[in-house]
Each structure stands twice: as structure tokens, then as C-alpha cells.
Design an enzyme around this catalytic site. Structure first.
Site, PDB file in Angstrom:
ATOM      1  N   ASP A   1       9.545   2.919   1.784  1.00  0.00           N
ATOM      2  CA  ASP A   1       8.357   3.707   2.093  1.00  0.00           C
ATOM      3  C   ASP A   1       8.110   3.635   3.597  1.00  0.00           C
ATOM      4  OD1 ASP A   1       5.839   4.748   2.539  1.00  0.00           O
ATOM      5  OD2 ASP A   1       4.918   3.803   0.792  1.00  0.00           O
TER       6      ASP A   1
ATOM      7  N   PHE B   1       0.856  -1.176   0.000  1.00  0.00           N
ATOM      8  CA  PHE B   1       0.000   0.000   0.000  1.00  0.00           C
ATOM      9  C   PHE B   1       0.899   1.235   0.000  1.00  0.00           C
ATOM     10  CE2 PHE B   1      -2.306   3.574   1.756  1.00  0.00           C
ATOM     11  CZ  PHE B   1      -3.443   3.561   0.976  1.00  0.00           C
TER      12      PHE B   1
ATOM     13  N   LYS C   1       2.759  11.447   6.793  1.00  0.00           N
ATOM     14  CA  LYS C   1       1.908  11.267   7.960  1.00  0.00           C
ATOM     15  C   LYS C   1       2.434  12.000   9.186  1.00  0.00           C
ATOM     16  CE  LYS C   1      -0.323   7.047   6.316  1.00  0.00           C
ATOM     17  NZ  LYS C   1      -1.573   7.688   5.931  1.00  0.00           N
TER      18      LYS C   1
END
Length: 411
Positions: free
Chosen positions: A234, A149, A263
Site C-alpha cells: 500500500d 491504516f 492521493k
């Protein structure tokens, strides 16, 4: 929370109904309407309090409205919020220097969202492949892992294996090879002279907090170095303290060529992301080839710098380690009592619920009714990712509530 309750003129049910005709249905949120928050706790429009055990998918690693981050934002709001990159601003250099130092890399490309960071990294890797590695034009490939993801933009869903993210959105962007996660042999077989990069999550969050075998990340680093392609990690969900280290790759003492952050870099206040890389990699970009109106804006840079200052103390990494032991012990006690298994590192866990008791969604709704907020993924799995500021008392309460819900059933 120490703040006084704030009552809305409309109830939760009224506000949820009001969303139906005007909001695109791209999410399926739990039926709670949050109005205020502080630390690890949120409050709905009726004044009911909930312990936030999701923390905005790790965007709120430092809790809601951390005083140092709120102060940094307020101070910058009184000075300057946006110039675009048409001009320099007085906060950007310090932000870039601090992020580079935190990751042990050289240069920073500031963006806004995690998906933007991934898209940017794809462009940079391809440009590097053509200009540095010598891959023939338009033939560069990037190897990714199944069940990944990295976001939901068109290019990113092109290499997703989640049909809910892909179905109906083709044609897809070419140039990606998908191999099983945690399989070094498959990865090696997929790399050839056209490979620009290997892009993976050190821990697969959306897949259910899937942690690879010890040695996998070291193997990826050795393999990419030996074959002359980039290792892009990531760390948008796994980074910035969540796993007990600043970056998840540090559990194996690995330094990738490129690290993607997002984030928590915005402290739960503003969207901030970054591509952080070796100088040789990011120097392939030239003026006009990539950009963002809001990327690197003064407000984002001020908040991001304050986030880095919090992490430089090591306090939050230690807290994730210490509370992570409590989380793992508590989940271990529930295995065979409604929990089929779990995976945890630091304050991050994927918990597989016995389907005979309920789906992940049903368990999440039951926990919500008991004042605990979590989120389901992939059927019977729930994710736990509380703020790193959570107290041991609150964490024990959440685990006790989960035990009660599993014992009594989800309905």
C-alpha cells in the site's frame, strides 16, 4: 503566493459555525478556513497565509495548483470529462501504460480513492487465490499488520487495530489475520495454505510515520514468494516521490506483486487511485466482476498522466531526498528540547512531542497560530509532510517556528 488575496463575505468563525449543523462530524479539523492556495502556501478567508506542512496527507506532493497539472486539467476539461467504462476513452490507455512503466508492473485497475484501491486489491487477491493458487472457496485469508491504516470502509476497518475506527461498526468482515508490524517471524507463522496475500504499508503513515527495520521489506518479498502468496504494498501515502524514491519499496529494491497508488496520483486536483499488478494477478478479473463509474475517467487519466510525467524526470524524488536531509537535521537538533524522538524518510516525518509541553493537537494549534499547518496523530505525535516543492528557506522557517513553539509551550 502571487495571486491576489480573496476575501470571503463570511469570516472563518462564521463559516466554521455554519458547518456544525449540516456536516457529519467525522473529522476534527484545525480552526482554519482555507480559500486559496499556491505551491506550499495557503490563504484563509481573511487573507492570512500559512505554510502547508501536511500537503493533504501526501495528496499534494507537487504542491497546490502545480502549473503542469492545472494545465493538463484545463485542457481535458475542454474536451471530455466522463464516459464511464461503458465506452473506451482516448486518455485511458496512455495513463495505464505510464503507471505500469513507472512501477515496473504489467496491468492497471483504475479506481478513484485509496480505500477503493485497497478494497479492489482484497477482491483481486481472493479471486487469484481461488483461481490460481487453488485455495478452497471462501477460505482465502489475507495477513495484515497491526497499527495499519488502509482506509475506513467496512471491510478495511475489519482488520484495523484502531478502536476509534472500529467501535460501533461491526459485524466485521472475516478473512484477515493481524500480526505485529516489522516482525518477520510473526508474519511467517501467520501464513498457511489459505493465505492469498500479505498487505502492508512500506511505511505506516497514520501510525506516526513508522519505518520498519532495514531488510523487513526484502524479507516480506522473500517470504511471500517462497510460500506462494501475493505481496501487496500500500503505497497510497508513501509512494510517488514522498520518501525520496518513486515508491518506498525501492529503498530495499523490492518489487511487490501488487502496488496500490492514490492521493498524489490525482495531483491534488481529482481523486485518482490504481491497483497496479503483475498480469497473472489482474487477469483474474472478468467483465462484470468489478467496476467503477468514475474509475479511469478521461479527466482523471489526463491528470494522472501528467503526474507520471513529473515523476519520470526524477526531479521530485531528488528534491525529497535533499530536503529530507534538512528536515532530519532540523528535527535532530530538537530532540531533548521538546521532541522526544522522530522518524523520517524523505520529506515525511512523525515527531513525538514531550507530553509535558503539550498534546499533538495543542502543538498543531500553536503552529497554526504562527502560520504553520501540521496535523496530529495518536496523542503526542505530529506529522510533517510538506509538498515536495517546498523551498529550503520555507522548510527552515517551519523548523524554527516549531522550535519556538516547543520552547514557549503550546498554550
Amino acid at each position: 503566493m502571487t495571486v491576489a488575496p480573496s476575501r470571503s463575505l463570511r469570516s472563518s468563525a462564521e463559516l466554521i459555525r455554519a458547518e456544525e449543523p449540516v456536516l457529519a462530524h467525522n473529522y476534527h479539523p484545525l480552526p482554519v478556513v482555507v480559500a486559496r492556495a499556491e505551491g506550499a502556501w495557503v490563504e484563509d478567508v481573511e487573507g492570512r497565509r500559512y505554510l502547508d506542512m501536511l500537503a493533504g496527507y501526501s495528496a499534494l506532493n507537487f504542491g497546490h495548483r502545480h502549473p503542469a497539472l492545472i494545465e493538463a486539467a484545463h485542457r481535458q476539461l475542454d474536451q471530455l470529462t466522463l464516459t464511464s467504462r461503458a465506452f473506451h476513452n482516448d486518455r485511458l490507455a496512455a495513463f495505464a501504460e505510464s503507471v505500469a512503466a513507472l512501477t515496473g508492473l504489467d496491468m492497471v485497475l483504475p479506481m478513484n480513492t485509496g480505500a477503493e484501491a485497497v478494497e479492489s486489491a482484497v477482491k483481486v487477491a481472493r479471486k487469484w487465490a481461488y483461481e490460481v493458487k487453488g485455495v478452497p472457496a471462501d477460505r482465502a485469508t489475507i495477513v495484515v499488520a497491526a497499527d495499519n491504516f488502509h482506509g475506513r470502509t467496512t471491510t478495511i476497518v475489519s482488520f484495523s487495530t484502531d478502536e476509534s475506527a472500529r467501535a460501533g461498526f461491526g459485524p466485521f468482515t472475516p478473512g484477515f489475520r493481524v500480526v505485529p508490524y516489522n516482525d518477520l517471524a510473526a508474519l511467517e507463522a501467520a501464513i498457511d495454505e489459505t493465505t492469498a496475500a500479505v498487505l502492508i504499508e512500506p511505511i505506516q503513515g497514520e501510525a506516526g510515520v513508522v519505518i520498519p527495520d532495514d531488510g523487513y521489506l526484502r524479507g516480506v518479498r522473500e517470504l511471500t514468494a517462497r510460500t506462494g502468496c501475493l505481496f501487496i504494498a500500500d503505497e497510497i501515502q508513501s509512494g510517488l516521490g514522498r520518501t525520496g524514491r518513486t515508491l518506498a519499496v525501492e529503498h530495499e529494491d523490492v518489487v511487490p506483486d501488487v502496488v496500490l497508488l492514490g492521493k498524489a496520483l490525482g495531483g491534488g486536483i481529482v481523486p485518482v487511485s490504481a491497483v497496479v499488478a503483475r498480469r497473472e494477478v489482474l487477469q483474474v478479473l472478468r467483465p462484470g466482476e468489478h467496476g467503477s463509474t468514475f474509475g479511469g475517467n478521461p479527466l482523471a487519466a489526463a491528470v494522472g498522466s501528467a503526474v507520471v510525467e513529473l515523476l519520470e524526470t526524477g526531479e521530485f524524488q531528488r528534491r525529497a531526498q535533499e530536503a529530507g536531509v534538512l528536515l532530519r537535521d532540523g528535527l535532530s537538533a530538537l530532540v531533548g528540547k521538546g521532541v522526544r524522538g522522530f522518524r523520517a524518510r524523505g520529506l515525511w516525518a512523525g515527531v513525538d512531542i514531550d507530553p509535558a509541553i503539550g498534546t499533538g493537537r495543542e502543538i498543531s494549534e500553536s503552529l497554526m497560530r504562527e502560520g504553520i499547518l501540521v496535523k496530529d496523530t495518536h496523542g503526542s505525535t505530529i506529522r510533517l509532510a510538506p509538498p515536495l516543492t517546498i523551498t529550503n528557506e520555507d522548510l527552515r522557517m517551519a523548523l524554527s517556528t516549531l522550535e519556538t513553539v516547543l520552547r514557549t509551550g503550546s498554550l
